[in-house]
Design an enzyme around this catalytic site. Sequence first.
Site, PDB file in Angstrom:
ATOM      1  N   THR A  18      30.986  30.429  49.777  1.00 49.31           N
ATOM      2  CA  THR A  18      30.132  31.011  50.811  1.00 49.31           C
ATOM      3  C   THR A  18      29.243  32.110  50.236  1.00 49.31           C
ATOM      4  O   THR A  18      28.159  32.355  50.749  1.00 49.31           O
ATOM      5  CB  THR A  18      30.973  31.600  51.966  1.00 49.31           C
ATOM      6  OG1 THR A  18      32.007  32.413  51.404  1.00 49.31           O
ATOM      7  CG2 THR A  18      31.607  30.513  52.811  1.00 49.31           C
ATOM      8  N   ASP A  19      29.706  32.774  49.145  1.00 47.15           N
ATOM      9  CA  ASP A  19      28.966  33.974  48.696  1.00 47.15           C
ATOM     10  C   ASP A  19      27.529  33.659  48.309  1.00 47.15           C
ATOM     11  O   ASP A  19      26.601  34.341  48.723  1.00 47.15           O
ATOM     12  CB  ASP A  19      29.707  34.738  47.594  1.00 47.15           C
ATOM     13  CG  ASP A  19      30.013  33.949  46.334  1.00 47.15           C
ATOM     14  OD1 ASP A  19      29.746  32.727  46.283  1.00 47.15           O
ATOM     15  OD2 ASP A  19      30.527  34.557  45.367  1.00 47.15           O
ATOM     16  N   SER A 108      41.280  29.908  34.927  1.00 48.83           N
ATOM     17  CA  SER A 108      42.180  29.541  36.015  1.00 48.83           C
ATOM     18  C   SER A 108      41.573  29.795  37.382  1.00 48.83           C
ATOM     19  O   SER A 108      42.269  29.753  38.387  1.00 48.83           O
ATOM     20  CB  SER A 108      43.475  30.349  35.903  1.00 48.83           C
ATOM     21  OG  SER A 108      44.137  30.005  34.737  1.00 48.83           O
ATOM     22  N   LEU A 110      40.555  32.698  38.312  1.00 49.09           N
ATOM     23  CA  LEU A 110      40.999  34.031  38.738  1.00 49.09           C
ATOM     24  C   LEU A 110      40.053  35.120  38.212  1.00 49.09           C
ATOM     25  O   LEU A 110      40.385  36.294  38.192  1.00 49.09           O
ATOM     26  CB  LEU A 110      42.441  34.291  38.271  1.00 49.09           C
ATOM     27  CG  LEU A 110      43.467  33.268  38.770  1.00 49.09           C
ATOM     28  CD1 LEU A 110      44.840  33.552  38.176  1.00 49.09           C
ATOM     29  CD2 LEU A 110      43.556  33.267  40.304  1.00 49.09           C
ATOM     30  N   SER A 113      36.575  35.990  33.505  1.00 50.81           N
ATOM     31  CA  SER A 113      35.244  36.185  32.906  1.00 50.81           C
ATOM     32  C   SER A 113      34.499  37.342  33.570  1.00 50.81           C
ATOM     33  O   SER A 113      33.929  38.188  32.877  1.00 50.81           O
ATOM     34  CB  SER A 113      34.437  34.901  32.981  1.00 50.81           C
ATOM     35  OG  SER A 113      34.492  34.390  34.280  1.00 50.81           O
ATOM     36  N   GLU A 145      25.742  37.980  35.068  1.00 51.05           N
ATOM     37  CA  GLU A 145      26.661  36.925  34.623  1.00 51.05           C
ATOM     38  C   GLU A 145      26.016  35.539  34.702  1.00 51.05           C
ATOM     39  O   GLU A 145      26.447  34.612  34.038  1.00 51.05           O
ATOM     40  CB  GLU A 145      27.975  36.989  35.418  1.00 51.05           C
ATOM     41  CG  GLU A 145      29.074  36.212  34.706  1.00 51.05           C
ATOM     42  CD  GLU A 145      30.436  36.312  35.378  1.00 51.05           C
ATOM     43  OE1 GLU A 145      30.758  37.374  35.931  1.00 51.05           O
ATOM     44  OE2 GLU A 145      31.170  35.308  35.315  1.00 51.05           O
ATOM     45  N   ASP A 156      33.098  37.901  42.647  1.00 45.05           N
ATOM     46  CA  ASP A 156      34.066  38.260  41.614  1.00 45.05           C
ATOM     47  C   ASP A 156      33.839  39.681  41.090  1.00 45.05           C
ATOM     48  O   ASP A 156      34.779  40.468  40.955  1.00 45.05           O
ATOM     49  CB  ASP A 156      33.990  37.255  40.459  1.00 45.05           C
ATOM     50  CG  ASP A 156      34.093  35.822  40.957  1.00 45.05           C
ATOM     51  OD1 ASP A 156      34.534  35.627  42.095  1.00 45.05           O
ATOM     52  OD2 ASP A 156      33.724  34.902  40.199  1.00 45.05           O
TER      53      ASP A 156
HETATM   54  C1  GLA Z   1      33.206  31.271  41.437  1.00 44.56           C
HETATM   55  C2  GLA Z   1      31.980  32.158  41.549  1.00 44.56           C
HETATM   56  C3  GLA Z   1      32.014  32.949  42.857  1.00 44.56           C
HETATM   57  C4  GLA Z   1      32.242  32.039  44.060  1.00 44.56           C
HETATM   58  C5  GLA Z   1      33.430  31.103  43.813  1.00 44.56           C
HETATM   59  C6  GLA Z   1      33.583  30.076  44.897  1.00 44.56           C
HETATM   60  O1  GLA Z   1      34.334  32.060  41.298  1.00 44.56           O
HETATM   61  O2  GLA Z   1      31.914  33.052  40.461  1.00 44.56           O
HETATM   62  O3  GLA Z   1      30.816  33.694  42.989  1.00 44.56           O
HETATM   63  O4  GLA Z   1      31.089  31.329  44.366  1.00 44.56           O
HETATM   64  O5  GLA Z   1      33.317  30.434  42.579  1.00 44.56           O
HETATM   65  O6  GLA Z   1      33.864  30.675  46.120  1.00 44.56           O
END
Ligand code: GLA
Length: 394
Positions: A18-19, A108, A110, A113, A145, A156
């Site tokens: 969604t972001d 993973s 999580l 990166s 990034e 993230d």
């Molecule tokens: C990755 C991207 C995030 C987000 C997720 C999915 O982690 O880095 O910005 O889009 O995928 O929700």
Amino acid sequence: MSWRVTAPGRVNLIGEHTDYNGLPVFPIAIDRDVRVDFRVLDDPVVRLDSPSARFVPFAFQLKRPIEAAVQGDWSNYVRAAARGLLEHGVPLERGIEGTVTGSVPIASGLSSSSALVVASALALLKANGVTLPRLELAALMARAERFVGLQGGGMDQAACLHGVAGHALRIEFDPLRVTPVPVPEGWRWVVASSLVPAEKSAGAREQYNERARQCREALTASVGVVAGGRAANSGNRATSTAATYRDLVSAPDSDGLLSRVRRILSPVLFRRFRHVLTEGSRVALAERAMRDGDMRRFGHLMVRSHESLRDDYEVSTDDLDAIVAIALDAGVAGARLTGAGFGGCAVALCDDGTVAPLMEALTARFYQPRLGNPPTRDVMFVAKPSEGAVVQEA
Ligand code: GLA
């Protein structure tokens, strides 16, 4: 003088993909982090190594343009941070020399990166005596990034910089805002790896970027329909401005909207569109459920989210589906894939009494058959909602 930056990974609880569509997400920063131990250099150079043979030592000059190393090279995340700061006009006259270690499982889903990107940026800022507001830095590092290739949203980096112990984070975009929400006592988040790497810089990248493209296409194609419906509702054609996913999630008649849009989109684009809209409304409902202390309801929304990611967004895998099914059998309140998908991890919401039965069930039914051994602490663990990144004297 030496310094240590500690930057956490994250687990997204709900609000997946969604972001980058401008809609909120709801992650936690976790008690697994990337650490950069460094000293400041008088020269504008970055020199980092790692105890792991997988990550070869590297050095580069802090001078524009900062070129990318070959795809998949870990130095690209550090280069991305430096490049983002330089392009933002931050003078980087001093460099850093040090070692990177960490406890976020790699590839993973999580965010190891993004933790490295954020840690590198904080180290460079510290070395040069510059501070940036955290929201500004999070937005800047999200853009930076993308240098590595994935057209990511900003979840993230924002979670890494804004984590609060014991809290989930509602993160909104355009402009970036973070609101911590306390996680009720007695509930745990268990992370379980599907054992399939989800490398942001490798195969998953193309699939991810394709989803982002499809969402833009679906929105563009549906603008006429959406605006037409709105104009008809208001009796005024002049209200037909371009829509955003944010407008659409808050539209009063979302079922009507979906059935109108279904007629004009290809089946694939329609499924992507429906995921974004339904996931967007689940985030708001999930936050409400957590604030009300109704974690069963929260868990139920996680399951709906997983189904939508599996059927409409098509980013789950058989292994992630298997973990979710085993977790639900074991009596968890909810479970879903977390992060981009295409491998990586699932997260399950458990009350205290369900953590052990869940871990036993996953060990017996998922890990033992695949690994021939019980899972290590990097494969299955309880993730605690934790503090955001910090820089300390070492
Ligand atoms: C990755 C991207 C995030 C987000 C997720 C999915 O982690 O880095 O910005 O889009 O995928 O929700």
